[in-house]
Design a protein around this motif. Structure first.
Motif, mmCIF file in Angstrom:
data_model
loop_
_atom_site.group_PDB
_atom_site.id
_atom_site.type_symbol
_atom_site.label_atom_id
_atom_site.label_comp_id
_atom_site.label_asym_id
_atom_site.label_seq_id
_atom_site.Cartn_x
_atom_site.Cartn_y
_atom_site.Cartn_z
ATOM 1 N N ASN A 92 4.371 -8.610 1.247
ATOM 2 C CA ASN A 92 3.409 -8.092 2.223
ATOM 3 C C ASN A 92 4.133 -7.272 3.296
ATOM 4 O O ASN A 92 4.847 -7.819 4.130
ATOM 5 C CB ASN A 92 2.660 -9.262 2.854
ATOM 6 C CG ASN A 92 1.566 -8.818 3.805
ATOM 7 O OD1 ASN A 92 1.437 -7.640 4.134
ATOM 8 N ND2 ASN A 92 0.771 -9.763 4.265
ATOM 9 N N THR B 240 1.853 -16.384 -1.130
ATOM 10 C CA THR B 240 0.479 -16.532 -0.672
ATOM 11 C C THR B 240 0.331 -15.965 0.729
ATOM 12 O O THR B 240 1.309 -15.788 1.456
ATOM 13 C CB THR B 240 0.068 -18.015 -0.665
ATOM 14 O OG1 THR B 240 0.958 -18.755 0.187
ATOM 15 C CG2 THR B 240 0.117 -18.604 -2.064
ATOM 16 N N SER B 241 -0.927 -15.733 1.114
ATOM 17 C CA SER B 241 -1.195 -15.028 2.369
ATOM 18 C C SER B 241 -0.801 -15.822 3.595
ATOM 19 O O SER B 241 -0.577 -15.264 4.655
ATOM 20 C CB SER B 241 -2.679 -14.660 2.456
ATOM 21 O OG SER B 241 -3.484 -15.832 2.421
ATOM 22 N N VAL C 17 -7.043 -2.968 -3.186
ATOM 23 C CA VAL C 17 -6.305 -4.143 -2.696
ATOM 24 C C VAL C 17 -4.824 -3.808 -2.697
ATOM 25 O O VAL C 17 -4.352 -3.010 -3.509
ATOM 26 C CB VAL C 17 -6.569 -5.391 -3.563
ATOM 27 C CG1 VAL C 17 -8.013 -5.825 -3.465
ATOM 28 C CG2 VAL C 17 -6.177 -5.164 -5.007
ATOM 29 N N TYR D 60 0.631 -6.709 -3.064
ATOM 30 C CA TYR D 60 1.073 -8.099 -2.974
ATOM 31 C C TYR D 60 -0.059 -9.094 -3.237
ATOM 32 O O TYR D 60 0.110 -10.306 -3.068
ATOM 33 C CB TYR D 60 1.707 -8.374 -1.601
ATOM 34 C CG TYR D 60 0.853 -7.958 -0.421
ATOM 35 C CD1 TYR D 60 -0.156 -8.770 0.067
ATOM 36 C CD2 TYR D 60 1.060 -6.734 0.206
ATOM 37 C CE1 TYR D 60 -0.939 -8.387 1.141
ATOM 38 C CE2 TYR D 60 0.290 -6.340 1.282
ATOM 39 C CZ TYR D 60 -0.709 -7.175 1.746
ATOM 40 O OH TYR D 60 -1.489 -6.779 2.814
ATOM 41 N N HIS D 61 -1.207 -8.614 -3.661
ATOM 42 C CA HIS D 61 -2.339 -9.475 -4.016
ATOM 43 C C HIS D 61 -2.413 -9.607 -5.530
ATOM 44 O O HIS D 61 -2.154 -8.650 -6.264
ATOM 45 C CB HIS D 61 -3.641 -8.873 -3.466
ATOM 46 C CG HIS D 61 -4.812 -9.794 -3.546
ATOM 47 N ND1 HIS D 61 -5.587 -9.904 -4.668
ATOM 48 C CD2 HIS D 61 -5.326 -10.668 -2.642
ATOM 49 C CE1 HIS D 61 -6.548 -10.793 -4.462
ATOM 50 N NE2 HIS D 61 -6.410 -11.268 -3.235
ATOM 51 N N GLY E 169 -12.255 -12.292 -3.486
ATOM 52 C CA GLY E 169 -11.224 -12.477 -2.474
ATOM 53 C C GLY E 169 -11.700 -13.208 -1.237
ATOM 54 O O GLY E 169 -10.903 -13.779 -0.504
ATOM 55 N N THR F 109 -4.288 -16.873 -6.761
ATOM 56 C CA THR F 109 -2.987 -16.420 -7.224
ATOM 57 C C THR F 109 -2.442 -17.373 -8.272
ATOM 58 O O THR F 109 -1.904 -16.951 -9.305
ATOM 59 C CB THR F 109 -2.001 -16.337 -6.039
ATOM 60 O OG1 THR F 109 -2.555 -15.502 -5.019
ATOM 61 C CG2 THR F 109 -0.662 -15.777 -6.479
ATOM 62 N N SER G 211 -5.418 -14.827 -11.376
ATOM 63 C CA SER G 211 -6.611 -14.068 -11.043
ATOM 64 C C SER G 211 -7.864 -14.840 -11.452
ATOM 65 O O SER G 211 -7.930 -16.055 -11.281
ATOM 66 C CB SER G 211 -6.584 -12.659 -11.653
ATOM 67 O OG SER G 211 -7.583 -11.849 -11.052
ATOM 68 N N THR H 232 -7.273 -10.761 6.725
ATOM 69 C CA THR H 232 -6.160 -10.150 6.010
ATOM 70 C C THR H 232 -6.654 -8.884 5.326
ATOM 71 O O THR H 232 -7.858 -8.592 5.305
ATOM 72 C CB THR H 232 -5.598 -11.109 4.950
ATOM 73 O OG1 THR H 232 -6.572 -11.283 3.908
ATOM 74 C CG2 THR H 232 -5.245 -12.461 5.554
ATOM 75 N N THR I 266 -7.020 -8.424 2.345
ATOM 76 C CA THR I 266 -7.876 -8.771 1.214
ATOM 77 C C THR I 266 -9.139 -9.501 1.652
ATOM 78 O O THR I 266 -9.836 -10.086 0.834
ATOM 79 C CB THR I 266 -7.108 -9.626 0.192
ATOM 80 O OG1 THR I 266 -6.524 -10.746 0.864
ATOM 81 C CG2 THR I 266 -6.013 -8.817 -0.458
#
Length: 502
Positions: free
Chosen positions: A79, A149-150, A189, A192-193, A263, A290, A294, A479, A481
């Motif tokens: 990210n 992860t975010s 998107v 990094y997603h 998302g 993730t 998906s 974020t 996403t």
């Protein structure tokens, strides 16, 4: 199984069809295969153990994904919006990597000790110069992708996805060469997603050209759809809301055939507006993580139309569901004692399937003895098998020993026509443990009475689920996403130190 197999199939099946970028100067599968081989040579020459991708989306991203697969090392998309401290911490995990990075990120990579740093254009040029189509992909048990992860509720964790996970997802959900030659997909998107990774693979396997739009605005998105005759697109709910809610837009999209969203939670008002605005478009709600490579469940086009048109409350309610499991996926809803719950009962969602990883860097697999992964999402499955997401388990508000799901209250607020966005959180409270607070974003120029909104919630649900306070903000922190950053919302509300009203 190596994801390079998917590229080989595409190169052999429709090798001269443009699959990445614009028709006039995009990449074909044959060209992508050459770049993958050349990129793998760069990895081997540097004796690297990964490719770090720290740049916006573009042609270098699929080239890097397949170069990593060809070289038998993982791709690590990072990210680029992270702060310096968090970015430094993640990059320090990969000192032996080669990196593809936008110029403004080069200094961070040098601080982390990453030796080989190239911009996306420099990488494509170097891979072209090193290309050797005779080089065979390395068969390896190494991870295909490592995605952090975010970190919206905790520190980011590195999710490990194997080649087997990703290939299982593609083979289970997409028909090879199933797209017509004129089909083009638009992705909005960041790389990094997980959706960016999965869409590279699925669109390539189906033979569909894919373009990316990194900096989203409703105007730019609509213009690109029309200019490039986009047939398929993916957006997060906040993007679709902005397209539908912005006044004065030309929303005509004659080429668009299908639009997927996911998302984050989609407000029912927004998707119903979009269905009426674009009746010719097939809408798909895709739910996944993730850790599951998906999508694991889908609400399909006919489900959307049936829900919009039906007089049956159960059928209408499905427009707010995540649909049915995709092939190869098993879902369970369990209680806190791990017992499987029946239809309509709320609990925590568990998932099993070949595409499910459930593995984190440095931690190993986190699946149970039956191979099920705990998503940490709350939800329920109705008698017809439709999955309903009720929010993250970590988001549950505990007020006076009662567990309260924020999503239930948010749904009531979002049904109000002048409410564009809303979030409900628990804020520490000495008397109740947590108090319920809501933050609402209204339509421009509209003022809503907070007490009237609280009354609406009380009449729809009950008194104990009524927000103690409703605050108005111009926008909510999300974020890229579309996920709400709840910890920032709670922190901001705590500093205001309100006196709860009942």
């Amino acid at each position: 199984m190596n994801i390079s197999m998917l590229l080989e199939m595409a190169a052999d099946g429709f090798g001269n069809r443009t699959v990445v970028g614009r028709t006039e100067d995009g990449l074909t599968p044959v060209r992508l295969r050459a770049l993958a081989a050349g990129g793998a040579e760069l990895v081997r020459a540097a004796d690297a153990d990964a490719i770090v991708y720290l740049a916006v989306n573009g042609p270098a991203f699929p080239a890097a994904l397949f170069a990593a697969a060809h070289a038998g090392v993982p791709l690590v998309p990072v990210n680029y919006r992270l702060g310096a401290q968090q970015l430094d911490a993640l990059l320090s995990n990969h000192p032996r990597a080669v990196s593809i990075a936008d110029p403004e990120q080069h200094e961070a990579l040098r601080r982390a000790g990453v030796r080989s740093v190239r911009s996306p254009d420099e990488w494509l040029t170097a891979a072209s110069d090193s290309a050797d189509e005779a080089t065979d992909p390395i068969e390896s048990d190494a991870a295909a992708v490592l995605i952090y992860t975010s970190g919206t509720t905790s520190a980011p964790k590195g999710v490990v996805l194997s080649r087997h996970n990703l290939v299982s997802y593609v083979l289970g959900t997409v028909e090879f060469a199933g797209a017509q030659e004129d089909e083009a997909a638009l992705m909005s998107v960041p790389p990094y997603h997980i959706a960016a990774v999965s869409n590279v693979l699925t669109n390539l396997y189906s033979g569909r050209r894919v373009l990316t739009l990194e900096q989203f605005t409703p105007e730019r998105w609509l213009e690109l759809v029309r200019a490039q005759r986009i047939t398929n697109a993916m957006v997060v709910p906040t993007m679709l809301a902005r397209i539908m809610d912005t006044d004065g837009l030309d929303r005509s999209v004659p080429s668009l055939r299908a639009l997927a969203y996911g998302g984050a939670k989609m407000p029912v008002r927004v998707i119903e507006t979009a269905l009426r605005e674009w009746p010719h478009v097939d809408f798909v709600n895709a739910y996944g993580l993730t850790e599951t490579s998906s999508t694991i469940s889908v609400l399909g086009p006919q489900d959307h139309r049936d829900a919009l048109e039906s007089e049956d409350p159960q059928v209408r309610a499905r427009i707010g569901s995540a649909g049915l499991p995709v092939p190869g996926i098993e879902l369970e809803v369990r209680d806190e004692e791990d017992a499987v719950l029946g239809a309509g009962e709320s609990g925590q969602i568990w998932v099993r399937g070949e595409q499910v990883s459930g593995q984190y860097a440095g931690q190993g697999a986190t699946v149970d003895e039956r191979g099920f992964f705990h998503t940490r999402d709350q939800g329920r499955i109705d008698a017809a098998g439709y999955l309903y997401i009720e929010g993250r388990a970590d988001d549950t508000i505990i007020r006076g020993a009662e567990n309260i799901a924020p999503a239930e209250i948010e749904d009531v607020l979002l049904r109000q026509p002048d409410v564009l966005d809303a979030v409900v959180v628990g804020v520490p409270d000495e008397e109740w443990g947590q108090r319920i607070e809501a933050v609402v974003v209204t339509r421009h120029g509209v003022q809503l009475d907070a007490e009237a909104l609280r009354t609406t919630v009380r009449q729809t649900l009950r008194g104990s689920k009524t927000p103690d306070r409703i605050t108005y903000w111009p926008e909510l922190p999300r974020t890229a996403t579309g996920k709400l950053v709840r910890r920032d919302i709670v922190a901001a509300l705590r500093t205001e130190n309100p006196s709860p009203t009942r």
